[in-house]
Design a protein around this motif. Structure first.
Motif, mmCIF file in Angstrom:
data_model
loop_
_atom_site.group_PDB
_atom_site.id
_atom_site.type_symbol
_atom_site.label_atom_id
_atom_site.label_comp_id
_atom_site.label_asym_id
_atom_site.label_seq_id
_atom_site.Cartn_x
_atom_site.Cartn_y
_atom_site.Cartn_z
ATOM 1 N N GLY A 172 0.841 -1.181 0.000
ATOM 2 C CA GLY A 172 0.000 0.000 0.000
ATOM 3 C C GLY A 172 0.879 1.235 0.000
ATOM 4 N N GLU A 173 0.415 2.301 -0.650
ATOM 5 C CA GLU A 173 1.240 3.501 -0.785
ATOM 6 C C GLU A 173 0.407 4.762 -0.570
ATOM 7 O OE1 GLU A 173 3.962 5.884 -4.127
ATOM 8 O OE2 GLU A 173 2.755 4.152 -4.709
ATOM 9 N N VAL A 174 0.971 5.700 0.180
ATOM 10 C CA VAL A 174 0.455 7.066 0.225
ATOM 11 C C VAL A 174 1.623 8.001 -0.046
ATOM 12 C CG1 VAL A 174 -1.489 6.632 1.764
ATOM 13 C CG2 VAL A 174 0.758 7.160 2.734
ATOM 14 N N LYS A 175 1.316 9.170 -0.575
ATOM 15 C CA LYS A 175 2.371 10.100 -0.985
ATOM 16 C C LYS A 175 2.028 11.498 -0.492
ATOM 17 C CE LYS A 175 3.934 9.471 -5.095
ATOM 18 N NZ LYS A 175 4.010 9.436 -6.587
ATOM 19 N N GLU A 176 3.049 12.199 -0.011
ATOM 20 C CA GLU A 176 2.887 13.587 0.402
ATOM 21 C C GLU A 176 3.958 14.444 -0.268
ATOM 22 O OE1 GLU A 176 0.732 15.371 2.264
ATOM 23 O OE2 GLU A 176 -0.578 13.615 2.475
ATOM 24 N N ARG A 177 3.612 15.692 -0.523
ATOM 25 C CA ARG A 177 4.523 16.642 -1.157
ATOM 26 C C ARG A 177 4.827 17.767 -0.185
ATOM 27 N NH1 ARG A 177 3.120 18.427 -7.096
ATOM 28 N NH2 ARG A 177 4.259 16.469 -7.434
ATOM 29 N N ILE A 178 6.074 18.230 -0.238
ATOM 30 C CA ILE A 178 6.453 19.330 0.636
ATOM 31 C C ILE A 178 7.310 20.314 -0.133
ATOM 32 C CG2 ILE A 178 8.536 18.165 1.514
ATOM 33 C CD1 ILE A 178 7.899 19.408 4.271
ATOM 34 N N TYR A 179 7.084 21.617 0.138
ATOM 35 C CA TYR A 179 7.907 22.703 -0.400
ATOM 36 C C TYR A 179 8.736 23.281 0.746
ATOM 37 C CZ TYR A 179 5.096 22.849 -4.710
ATOM 38 O OH TYR A 179 4.475 22.547 -5.896
ATOM 39 N N ILE A 180 9.978 23.602 0.444
ATOM 40 C CA ILE A 180 10.859 24.213 1.434
ATOM 41 C C ILE A 180 11.400 25.523 0.879
ATOM 42 C CG2 ILE A 180 13.021 23.981 2.735
ATOM 43 C CD1 ILE A 180 12.622 20.971 2.673
ATOM 44 N N ASN A 181 11.217 26.590 1.634
ATOM 45 C CA ASN A 181 11.852 27.861 1.308
ATOM 46 C C ASN A 181 13.238 27.854 1.933
ATOM 47 O OD1 ASN A 181 12.720 30.476 0.996
ATOM 48 N ND2 ASN A 181 10.833 31.430 1.716
ATOM 49 N N GLY A 182 14.265 27.907 1.110
ATOM 50 C CA GLY A 182 15.626 27.806 1.621
ATOM 51 C C GLY A 182 15.944 28.815 2.695
ATOM 52 N N ALA A 183 15.336 29.994 2.624
ATOM 53 C CA ALA A 183 15.599 31.038 3.614
ATOM 54 C C ALA A 183 15.109 30.645 5.004
ATOM 55 C CB ALA A 183 14.944 32.344 3.180
ATOM 56 N N ASP A 184 14.213 29.639 5.079
ATOM 57 C CA ASP A 184 13.691 29.205 6.377
ATOM 58 C C ASP A 184 14.620 28.214 7.087
ATOM 59 O OD1 ASP A 184 11.446 30.752 5.992
ATOM 60 O OD2 ASP A 184 10.252 29.118 5.153
ATOM 61 N N LEU A 185 15.620 27.698 6.395
ATOM 62 C CA LEU A 185 16.541 26.745 7.020
ATOM 63 C C LEU A 185 17.492 27.477 7.959
ATOM 64 C CD1 LEU A 185 17.424 24.482 3.937
ATOM 65 C CD2 LEU A 185 15.646 24.128 5.666
ATOM 66 N N ASP A 186 17.784 26.843 9.096
ATOM 67 C CA ASP A 186 18.668 27.497 10.062
ATOM 68 C C ASP A 186 20.148 27.275 9.759
ATOM 69 O OD1 ASP A 186 19.035 24.847 10.839
ATOM 70 O OD2 ASP A 186 17.739 25.017 12.593
#
Length: 354
Positions: free
Chosen positions: A312-326
């Protein structure tokens, strides 16, 4: 001419004459076994699902992995009701066999992979039951900093984390896999210079911003079993992407798939994970060929590598704004038009929606 000098020249001439009579020594290396390897997974999501067939030549501990695609095979998937799904070979990527795009597995059904090679040899998998997978309640991320021995600067990357509610009263086994990623690629065409020997400045008018699609390499296998969180909500690591100084300058997007796999598939992946995490010192045991769930019907003693999975499979997508990385790696400069970078386009994907 002094006698000693004459003797030296005489001995040197004799050595040259002897050397010219010696046949060159030819080193021959015995070719290793050509091991058939099967990789592939079918899920309850719409296809096409890919089954990859290769042969790997092994030469002891020195040379590993002369990988050759296995073309011209007949590949089918059969379920426990007798239904047969024929796979078609991808003409552009030989050795890759695809289910129809309309095919999806059914939860509760068991599936068997069957292969007949062009030489007539037949292989089959053991049945794999397709189990339901719980949803991903949340997909998040955090920066991981990695000390590098002998280096002042650390490596770093983004660790992806999934929150899920594990079903109670059953054993569950999980596997996470990264999909394609897309990131905004920023370059400096204004810094372009002509090729050597000139290297004269030759700034370009376009283009500074592109969208680069890539399949990031796997630095680890992400799996889990629910012994410690059966029936509970939990957060688990599900992937990692290395910061190469380009991916997180602007916006980065990736899909993470969560699979509910069989116990046998989990055991196989755990062994592969353990082997891949060996430190690599001379005191480590030599790499082993880990057998999966595929067998030869012509020769049961033949070693067949890889594992056919149904999940069984579920999929999620995520966006990252590089400026938010510490923490980020120093930005790399590409002094050219961003369109010259492989798999880059000035047009965003049709579903780009940060």
């Amino acid at each position: 001419m002094p006698k000693t000098e004459f003797l030296k020249k005489y001995i040197f001439i004799i050595i040259l004459a002897l050397a010219s009579c010696i046949d060159p020594y030819e080193v021959t290396v015995e070719e290793g076994l050509q091991l058939l390897t099967i990789e592939g997974i079918i899920t309850d999501q719409l296809g096409p699902h890919n089954i990859k067939l290769t042969r790997s030549d092994t030469y002891g501990s020195v040379f590993e992995g002369l990988i050759r695609p296995v073309a011209g095979a007949t590949v089918i998937v059969r379920d426990d009701t007798g239904k047969v799904i024929f796979l078609t070979e991808d003409n552009e990527n030989r050795g890759n066999y695809l289910t129809p795009a309309s095919f999806s597995g059914e939860v509760g059904r068991s599936y068997t992979l069957q292969i007949q090679l062009s030489d007539g040899k037949v292989y089959t998998s053991l049945p794999e039951k397709l189990s339901a997978v719980p949803p991903i309640d949340n997909l998040s991320y955090q920066v991981e900093r990695i000390p590098v021995e002998g280096e002042i600067n650390e490596d770093s990357g983004v660790q992806f984390l999934v929150d899920l509610k594990d079903p109670a009263d059953e054993n569950n086994f999980y596997f996470w896999k990264k999909g394609e990623s897309v990131h905004v690629l920023e370059t400096r065409p204004d810094l372009y210079t002509e090729p050597p020997p000139s290297r004269a400045p030759a700034p370009k008018d376009c283009c500074e911003v592109c969208y680069k699609t890539e399949k990031t390499s796997n630095t680890a296998i992400f799996i889990a079993q629910d012994d410690n969180f059966n029936g509970l909500s939990t957060r688990l690591p599900a992937g990692f992407v290395l910061d190469n100084g380009l991916r997180f300058v602007n916006t980065f997007r990736i899909d993470i798939s969560q699979f509910s796999i069989s116990q046998e598939a989990y055991r196989f992946l755990r062994l592969v994970k353990q082997q891949s995490e060996l430190s690599g010192s001379v005191f480590d045991p030599p790499p082993a060929n880990i057998r999966g769930n595929m067998i030869s019907l012509d020769n049961p003693d033949e070693t067949v590598l890889g594992f056919f999975m149904a999940a069984g499979e579920v999929k999620e997508r995520i966006y990252i704004n590089g400026a938010d990385l510490d923490f980020r790696q120093p930005r790399k400069i590409i002094a050219d038009d961003c369109r010259v970078v492989e798999d880059s386009s000035i047009n965003p994907p049709f579903d780009w929606n940060p």
